[in-house]
Design an enzyme around this catalytic site. Structure first.
Site, PDB file in Angstrom:
ATOM      1  N   GLN A  86     -10.452  -3.695  -3.318  1.00  0.00           N
ATOM      2  CA  GLN A  86     -11.497  -3.296  -2.661  1.00  0.00           C
ATOM      3  C   GLN A  86     -12.306  -3.479  -3.132  1.00  0.00           C
ATOM      4  OE1 GLN A  86     -12.416  -1.023   0.269  1.00  0.00           O
ATOM      5  NE2 GLN A  86     -14.010  -1.835  -0.498  1.00  0.00           N
ATOM      6  N   ARG A 126       0.837  -1.497  -0.194  1.00  0.00           N
ATOM      7  CA  ARG A 126       0.097  -0.289   0.066  1.00  0.00           C
ATOM      8  C   ARG A 126       1.166   1.154  -0.061  1.00  0.00           C
ATOM      9  NH1 ARG A 126      -5.698   1.713   3.244  1.00  0.00           N
ATOM     10  NH2 ARG A 126      -5.740   0.572   1.892  1.00  0.00           N
ATOM     11  N   ASP A 153     -17.229   7.719  -1.062  1.00  0.00           N
ATOM     12  CA  ASP A 153     -16.008   7.806  -0.762  1.00  0.00           C
ATOM     13  C   ASP A 153     -15.722   8.869  -0.293  1.00  0.00           C
ATOM     14  OD1 ASP A 153     -13.648   6.492   0.901  1.00  0.00           O
ATOM     15  OD2 ASP A 153     -12.703   6.406  -0.988  1.00  0.00           O
ATOM     16  N   CYS A 164     -16.089   1.919   0.728  1.00  0.00           N
ATOM     17  CA  CYS A 164     -15.345   0.872   1.211  1.00  0.00           C
ATOM     18  C   CYS A 164     -14.933   1.114   2.604  1.00  0.00           C
ATOM     19  CB  CYS A 164     -13.769   1.494   0.490  1.00  0.00           C
ATOM     20  SG  CYS A 164     -13.180   2.904   0.540  1.00  0.00           S
ATOM     21  N   HIS A 213      -7.251   0.277  -6.974  1.00  0.00           N
ATOM     22  CA  HIS A 213      -7.689  -0.429  -5.400  1.00  0.00           C
ATOM     23  C   HIS A 213      -8.543  -1.826  -5.382  1.00  0.00           C
ATOM     24  CE1 HIS A 213      -7.786  -1.507  -0.565  1.00  0.00           C
ATOM     25  NE2 HIS A 213      -9.206  -0.683  -0.768  1.00  0.00           N
ATOM     26  N   ARG A 247     -14.047  -8.237   1.791  1.00  0.00           N
ATOM     27  CA  ARG A 247     -11.805  -8.212   2.335  1.00  0.00           C
ATOM     28  C   ARG A 247     -11.667  -9.279   1.943  1.00  0.00           C
ATOM     29  NH1 ARG A 247     -10.272  -3.179   1.869  1.00  0.00           N
ATOM     30  NH2 ARG A 247      -8.306  -4.309   1.080  1.00  0.00           N
TER      31      ARG A 247
END
Ligand code: CP
Ligand code: NVA
Length: 303
Positions: free
Chosen positions: A134, A104, A221, A261, A131, A289
């Site tokens: 996700q 990340r 988001d 998310c 991502h 996830r």
């Protein structure tokens, strides 16, 4: 899955996505029913974090343990990366020790370089650009509730960020109708738009209400992602009218899902009321996830 790495959603075909989701469903079933599935016995996952994380960190670590392996976590400046050791060298060193690398970080290019120089699979756990883990979890969650993905109306309300880029690529690949509503200046990345623009199932709009109309799923988001904290105040002004609230929900289909998310900022991109009304789906999304990433690790690191 033909790829060696998971760097972005656009690298996956519909068949790849369906293969991952099928295995993710199986992983979830096995875990819920106590069925052993230690398919990565003795394998090691290195996890590199240059940004904060709750879900990614814990779901990857719990996931590799449930698969019979274990993880090594390096955060911030505790490795030599923080002191300037090149990614190219880090990739070649870690490849001698571990069976997979999750990263990340900020620049997507760093993840591409890591993958170029690594002889073991690299999994993108979020960059400024994408991502993918996700969106695999999100597609899994939507499919659980709606049975199929093809033909569903999904919309994104807010910043054209990393999660939005990945949603556009993944949802279009799965045959979904995708509407994105962003304020001017906050569009998804240009290569994502270039790939989507000739697809009749894609629409970029400026009006959140037009985007939400008849939606089966509304995604949102935060307005300011990690690394954009100094823009928070300006963004709050620029995103006025881009809140997922009851008025917006009333334009969607009656059984419309909400996906976020997380972490969520109640009162900013989503009201507390809408969040709590859809908390079941949102925390299923967070749970998935774990299952989706276990599928990715098993496919990439299973050998
Ligand atoms: N959604 C997500 O990636 O959460 P974390 O930042 O907590 O990992
Ligand atoms: N867009 C957000 C997602 C966090 C999981 C960020 O990059 O901070």
């Amino acid at each position: 899955m033909i790829q060696k790495h998971l760097l972005k959603m656009a690298d996956l075909t519909e068949q790849d996505i369906l293969e991952i989701l099928a295995l993710a469903d199986q992983m979830k079933f096995n875990q819920k029913n106590g069925i052993p599935h230690k398919v990565l016995e003795g394998k090691t996952l290195a996890m590199l974090f240059s940004k904060a994380s709750t879900r990614t960190r814990v779901s990857f670590e719990a996931g590799i343990i449930q698969l019979g392996g274990h993880s090594i976590v390096l955060t911030g400046n505790e490795s030599q990366i923080g002191r300037g050791e090149p990614i190219e060298d880090t990739a070649r060193v870690l490849s001698r020790y571990v069976d997979g690398i999750m990263i990340r970080t900020f620049a997507h290019r760093d993840v591409e370089i890591l993958a170029e120089y690594s002889t073991v699979p690299v999994i993108n756990g979020l960059t400024d650009y994408s991502h993918p883990c996700q969106i695999l979890a999100d597609l899994m969650t939507v499919r659980e509730k709606k049975a199929a993905l093809n033909g569903l109306n999904v919309c994104w309300i807010g910043d054209g960020n990393n999660v939005c880029n990945s949603l556009i690529a993944g949802a279009l690949t799965c045959g979904m109708n995708v509407r994105v509503a962003c304020p001017e200046g906050y569009d998804p990345d240009s290569d994502v738009l270039a790939a989507a623009q000739n697809n009749p199932q894609f629409n970029l709009l400026r009006c959140p209400k037009a985007a939400a109309e008849d939606s089966d799923v509304i995604f949102t988001d935060v307005f300011a992602s990690m690394g954009q904290e100094s823009e928070q105040e300006q963004r709050q002004k620029d995103f006025e009218g881009f809140q997922v609230n009851q008025e917006l929900m009333s334009l969607a289909r009656p059984d419309c899902m909400v996906q976020h998310c997380l972490p969520a900022h109640r009162g900013e991109e989503i009201t507390a009321g809408v969040f709590e009304a859809h908390a079941g789906e949102i925390f299923d999304e967070a749970e998935n996830r774990l299952h989706a990433q276990k599928a990715v690790m098993a496919l990439l690191m299973g050998g």
